[in-house]
Design an enzyme around this catalytic site. Structure first.
Site, PDB file in Angstrom:
ATOM      1  CE  LYS A  91      -4.324  -1.755   1.361  1.00  0.00           C
ATOM      2  NZ  LYS A  91      -5.628  -1.925   1.910  1.00  0.00           N
TER       3      LYS A  91
ATOM      4  NE  ARG B 272      -7.206  -8.642  -0.130  1.00  0.00           N
ATOM      5  CZ  ARG B 272      -6.871  -7.808  -1.333  1.00  0.00           C
ATOM      6  NH1 ARG B 272      -5.473  -6.536  -0.893  1.00  0.00           N
ATOM      7  NH2 ARG B 272      -6.844  -8.192  -1.988  1.00  0.00           N
TER       8      ARG B 272
HETATM    9  N1  PMM Z   1      -7.669  -3.222   0.137  1.00  0.00           N
HETATM   10  C1  PMM Z   1      -8.155  -3.686  -1.162  1.00  0.00           C
HETATM   11  C2  PMM Z   1      -8.755  -4.732  -1.439  1.00  0.00           C
HETATM   12  N2  PMM Z   1      -9.217  -4.999  -0.513  1.00  0.00           N
HETATM   13  N3  PMM Z   1     -10.223  -6.488   1.469  1.00  0.00           N
HETATM   14  C3  PMM Z   1      -9.961  -6.392   2.474  1.00  0.00           C
HETATM   15  N4  PMM Z   1      -9.880  -7.318   3.619  1.00  0.00           N
HETATM   16  N5  PMM Z   1      -8.887  -5.105   3.550  1.00  0.00           N
HETATM   17  C4  PMM Z   1      -8.488  -4.336   2.316  1.00  0.00           C
HETATM   18  O1  PMM Z   1      -7.678  -3.744   2.815  1.00  0.00           O
HETATM   19  C5  PMM Z   1      -8.033  -4.517   1.462  1.00  0.00           C
HETATM   20  C6  PMM Z   1      -9.090  -5.602   0.819  1.00  0.00           C
HETATM   21  C7  PMM Z   1      -6.623  -3.091  -1.737  1.00  0.00           C
HETATM   22  O2  PMM Z   1      -5.368  -3.472  -2.001  1.00  0.00           O
HETATM   23  P1  PMM Z   1      -5.840  -4.227  -3.496  1.00  0.00           P
HETATM   24  O3  PMM Z   1      -5.363  -3.154  -4.261  1.00  0.00           O
HETATM   25  O4  PMM Z   1      -3.660  -4.199  -3.376  1.00  0.00           O
HETATM   26  O5  PMM Z   1      -6.298  -5.095  -3.884  1.00  0.00           O
END
Ligand code: PMM
Length: 288
Positions: A219, A260
């Site tokens: 991030k 994640r």
């Molecule tokens: N962040 C992103 C997408 N999905 N899901 C959860 N549960 N928590 C998060 O902080 C989250 C998510 C955005 O990040 P990406 O673009 O790397 O997927």
């Protein structure tokens, strides 16, 4: 360590690998945009040791515009179907009840709703009917305006206070309490400083007793932290993995249920290191 019924329980924090089937996600947008490369990527993450693979078709980076429903379905459902058919535990990253419904029918094992059931409240019914776990993330609004909403008295207290009605709504919809996972939502209506405060006080969130998922991987607050000292230029997303892994170690020591992440192998090592060290620390405390 919190456990979630029906999901892997390896006695350490779990690693959720990310497959963004989007043209525009900040870290990997466009890389896995066609179904077959998304499926290959999901299977590769599982082979590398991911306990769960999270498939999403909507970019939630700040400022992003939403795809139409039909487009999100087209992106997500075939990928979920193939990855789940290979025996991988799949979560679907969606805010839409129809996408959740079709992904669950295609074999998804849990729903990851970054809006905590706010964007489309019917998603809670879909999850209750399917009797699967749900991730309720702290969320204040869609990505096109969420950064205007990054105002808190005390970010950790406010996040927990705002998550409680989401938990109550999930339980009222018929979702079992043991199937609820919470997530403070790093970067969602949060400044970089808010993210660091949440991370510094993660134990307070873990102490709620709910399993906690955190997504710090790649991030922007890490890109900013690691900016070039000479030019001030932000570190690129794919060069933020070592920092993401460092955070995985601290978060796992703090007792998160899952992290994640985009890059799996180093993070699997990190959760294993943290589990061993955490076990040793508690033995020392107990004097054994
Ligand atoms: N962040 C992103 C997408 N999905 N899901 C959860 N549960 N928590 C998060 O902080 C989250 C998510 C955005 O990040 P990406 O673009 O790397 O997927």
């Amino acid at each position: 360590m919190a456990y979630v019924d029906g999901l892997p329980q390896p006695n350490r924090s779990l690693v959720m690998g990310v497959v963004n089937v989007t043209p525009d996600s900040f870290s990997d947008g466009g890389l896995w945009f066609d179904a077959s490369s998304a499926v290959d990527h999901g299977l590769r993450l599982a082979a590398q040791g991911a306990d769960l693979v999270d498939v999403g078709g909507e970019s939630t980076r700040p400022g992003a515009k939403r795809p139409p429903l039909e487009e999100e379905l087209r992106r997500v459902v075939p990928v979920v179907r193939e990855v789940a058919a290979a025996g991988v535990t799949v979560s679907v990253d969606t805010m839409r009840s129809e996408v959740a419904q079709q992904a669950l029918e295609a074999g998804a094992h849990l729903v990851n709703d970054v809006s905590g059931g706010l964007a489309d409240p019917d998603i809670l019914r879909v999850v209750a009917d399917a009797d699967v776990p749900i991730v309720l993330m702290h969320w204040r609004g869609h990505s096109d305006h969420m950064q205007e909403l990054a105002v808190y008295d005390d970010v950790v207290t406010d996040v927990m206070t705002e998550l409680q009605p989401r938990i109550d709504a999930a339980i009222s919809a018929g979702i079992a309490e043991q199937r609820i996972i919470i997530d403070p939502g790093l970067g969602f209506a949060k400044t970089w400083d808010h993210n660091w405060t949440v991370l510094a006080r993660l134990v307070e969130i873990v102490n709620s007793g709910f399993p906690v998922l955190v997504a710090a991987s790649r991030k922007t607050f890490l890109g900013e932290l690691l900016a070039d000292p000479h030019t001030g230029e932000r570190r690129e997303p794919h060069q933020r993995d070592a920092a993401s892994t460092a955070l995985t170690t601290t978060m796992a020591l703090d007792g998160v249920w899952a992290v994640r992440v985009h890059e799996v192998p180093a993070n699997v090592d990190a959760v294993r290191v943290a589990a061993r060290l955490g076990w040793e620390r508690s033995s020392v405390r107990e004097g054994t």
